[in-house]
Design a protein around this motif. Structure first.
Motif, mmCIF file in Angstrom:
data_model
loop_
_atom_site.group_PDB
_atom_site.id
_atom_site.type_symbol
_atom_site.label_atom_id
_atom_site.label_comp_id
_atom_site.label_asym_id
_atom_site.label_seq_id
_atom_site.Cartn_x
_atom_site.Cartn_y
_atom_site.Cartn_z
ATOM 1 N N TYR A 70 0.444 -29.752 37.470
ATOM 2 C CA TYR A 70 0.787 -30.836 38.395
ATOM 3 C C TYR A 70 2.170 -31.363 38.062
ATOM 4 N N GLU A 71 2.885 -31.784 39.053
ATOM 5 C CA GLU A 71 4.129 -32.526 38.908
ATOM 6 C C GLU A 71 3.813 -33.908 39.432
ATOM 7 N N ASP A 72 3.586 -34.852 38.520
ATOM 8 C CA ASP A 72 3.062 -36.175 38.835
ATOM 9 C C ASP A 72 1.671 -35.976 39.451
ATOM 10 N N THR A 73 1.486 -36.252 40.741
ATOM 11 C CA THR A 73 0.174 -36.035 41.370
ATOM 12 C C THR A 73 0.183 -34.848 42.322
ATOM 13 N N ILE A 74 1.282 -34.111 42.376
ATOM 14 C CA ILE A 74 1.410 -32.953 43.273
ATOM 15 C C ILE A 74 0.983 -31.691 42.532
ATOM 16 N N LYS A 75 -0.034 -31.006 43.070
ATOM 17 C CA LYS A 75 -0.515 -29.761 42.468
ATOM 18 C C LYS A 75 0.504 -28.651 42.708
ATOM 19 N N LEU A 76 0.900 -27.967 41.648
ATOM 20 C CA LEU A 76 1.858 -26.867 41.751
ATOM 21 C C LEU A 76 1.164 -25.611 42.286
ATOM 22 N N ASP A 77 1.965 -24.702 42.845
ATOM 23 C CA ASP A 77 1.416 -23.455 43.378
ATOM 24 C C ASP A 77 0.806 -22.586 42.282
ATOM 25 N N GLN A 78 1.380 -22.675 41.087
ATOM 26 C CA GLN A 78 0.909 -21.835 39.995
ATOM 27 C C GLN A 78 0.919 -22.644 38.708
ATOM 28 N N LYS B 257 1.649 -23.113 34.923
ATOM 29 C CA LYS B 257 2.535 -22.546 33.903
ATOM 30 C C LYS B 257 1.842 -22.694 32.555
ATOM 31 N N VAL B 258 1.819 -21.605 31.780
ATOM 32 C CA VAL B 258 1.204 -21.602 30.456
ATOM 33 C C VAL B 258 2.289 -21.249 29.445
ATOM 34 N N PHE B 259 2.396 -22.067 28.388
ATOM 35 C CA PHE B 259 3.413 -21.802 27.369
ATOM 36 C C PHE B 259 2.934 -22.309 26.011
ATOM 37 N N ASN B 260 3.714 -22.010 24.963
ATOM 38 C CA ASN B 260 3.345 -22.332 23.573
ATOM 39 C C ASN B 260 2.033 -21.658 23.187
ATOM 40 N N ILE B 261 1.987 -20.361 23.391
ATOM 41 C CA ILE B 261 0.791 -19.573 23.085
ATOM 42 C C ILE B 261 0.677 -19.437 21.564
ATOM 43 N N PRO B 262 -0.453 -19.822 20.996
ATOM 44 C CA PRO B 262 -0.596 -19.767 19.535
ATOM 45 C C PRO B 262 -0.733 -18.345 19.002
ATOM 46 N N GLU B 263 -0.431 -18.194 17.732
ATOM 47 C CA GLU B 263 -0.577 -16.926 17.024
ATOM 48 C C GLU B 263 -2.043 -16.774 16.630
ATOM 49 N N LEU B 264 -2.711 -15.754 17.156
ATOM 50 C CA LEU B 264 -4.149 -15.569 16.940
ATOM 51 C C LEU B 264 -4.496 -14.230 16.304
ATOM 52 N N SER B 265 -3.567 -13.621 15.591
ATOM 53 C CA SER B 265 -3.809 -12.276 15.064
ATOM 54 C C SER B 265 -4.984 -12.230 14.071
ATOM 55 N N GLU B 266 -5.319 -13.342 13.430
ATOM 56 C CA GLU B 266 -6.428 -13.378 12.485
ATOM 57 C C GLU B 266 -7.742 -13.828 13.133
ATOM 58 N N ALA B 267 -7.688 -14.284 14.373
ATOM 59 C CA ALA B 267 -8.868 -14.846 15.037
ATOM 60 C C ALA B 267 -9.779 -13.750 15.587
ATOM 61 N N LYS B 268 -11.081 -14.056 15.589
ATOM 62 C CA LYS B 268 -12.057 -13.148 16.202
ATOM 63 C C LYS B 268 -12.746 -13.819 17.381
ATOM 64 N N ASN B 269 -13.216 -15.041 17.170
ATOM 65 C CA ASN B 269 -13.927 -15.805 18.198
ATOM 66 C C ASN B 269 -13.247 -17.155 18.376
ATOM 67 N N SER C 176 -3.017 -25.643 19.840
ATOM 68 C CA SER C 176 -2.921 -26.098 21.228
ATOM 69 C C SER C 176 -2.143 -25.079 22.038
ATOM 70 N N ILE C 177 -2.389 -25.118 23.323
ATOM 71 C CA ILE C 177 -1.645 -24.317 24.289
ATOM 72 C C ILE C 177 -1.264 -25.279 25.399
ATOM 73 N N ASN C 178 -0.081 -25.134 25.927
ATOM 74 C CA ASN C 178 0.397 -26.066 26.944
ATOM 75 C C ASN C 178 0.310 -25.463 28.338
ATOM 76 N N THR C 179 0.019 -26.332 29.286
ATOM 77 C CA THR C 179 -0.010 -25.928 30.688
ATOM 78 C C THR C 179 0.615 -27.023 31.533
ATOM 79 N N ILE C 180 1.159 -26.623 32.646
ATOM 80 C CA ILE C 180 1.624 -27.573 33.658
ATOM 81 C C ILE C 180 1.073 -27.100 34.987
#
Length: 157
Positions: A67-75, A77-89, A61-65
């Motif tokens: 919205y803050e409740d129902t308010i859309k944020l300006d940008q 946020k992406v976090f908890n990026i998985p380790e994909l060094s063995e992945a191809k597709n 999984s990868i996390n994003t934010i």
């Protein structure tokens, strides 16, 4: 000038439709992938079922934010990026591509972190007004989707 609340038409999306649409999505995907990334939280159930369907254990999984409740944020946020060094597709999944902002930002972050990995995208729902379309989807969304996991287990009563 007074502002009135906008009434939004909603559609309840039950578990039975989710299972049927996940099966349909799995049949549409005509690409061999070795890893699934689910965008949390909406894509988690879909990622799990597709992992089972394709017998793939590399389900992350990868996390994003966005919205803050129902308010859309300006940008987004992406976090908890998985380790994909063995992945191809890698197949990135989410419940819905609404504005497209989340999917665009996730793809930007993952392409930057893993430039040699091939990424494709799938979702249950897609809005034609989105800035990006998933490679595969099942239904077009024309109103707010109330997913069973948000409604059936909601404890905020």
């Amino acid at each position: 000038m007074s502002s009135k609340p906008i009434s939004m038409e909603k559609r309840y999306y039950p578990y039975e439709d989710f299972v049927a649409d996940t099966r349909s999505l799995a049949q549409k995907i005509d690409w061999k992938f070795d890893t699934i990334i689910a965008i949390a939280r909406g894509g988690l159930s879909l990622g799990h079922l597709l992992g089972e369907s394709y017998d793939i254990r590399e389900v992350f999984s990868i996390n994003t934010i966005g919205y803050e409740d129902t308010i859309k944020l300006d940008q987004v946020k992406v976090f908890n990026i998985p380790e994909l060094s063995e992945a191809k597709n890698v197949l990135i999944v989410d419940d819905i591509v609404d504005s497209g902002d989340t999917l665009i930002e996730v793809l930007n972050v993952l392409h930057k972190a893993y430039p040699t990995v091939n990424f494709r995208t799938a979702s249950l729902f897609y809005k034609k007004t989105a800035k990006i379309a998933p490679d595969w989807y099942v239904q077009e969304a024309d109103r707010w989707i109330e997913f069973f996991w948000s409604v059936d287990l909601n404890r905020k009563k």
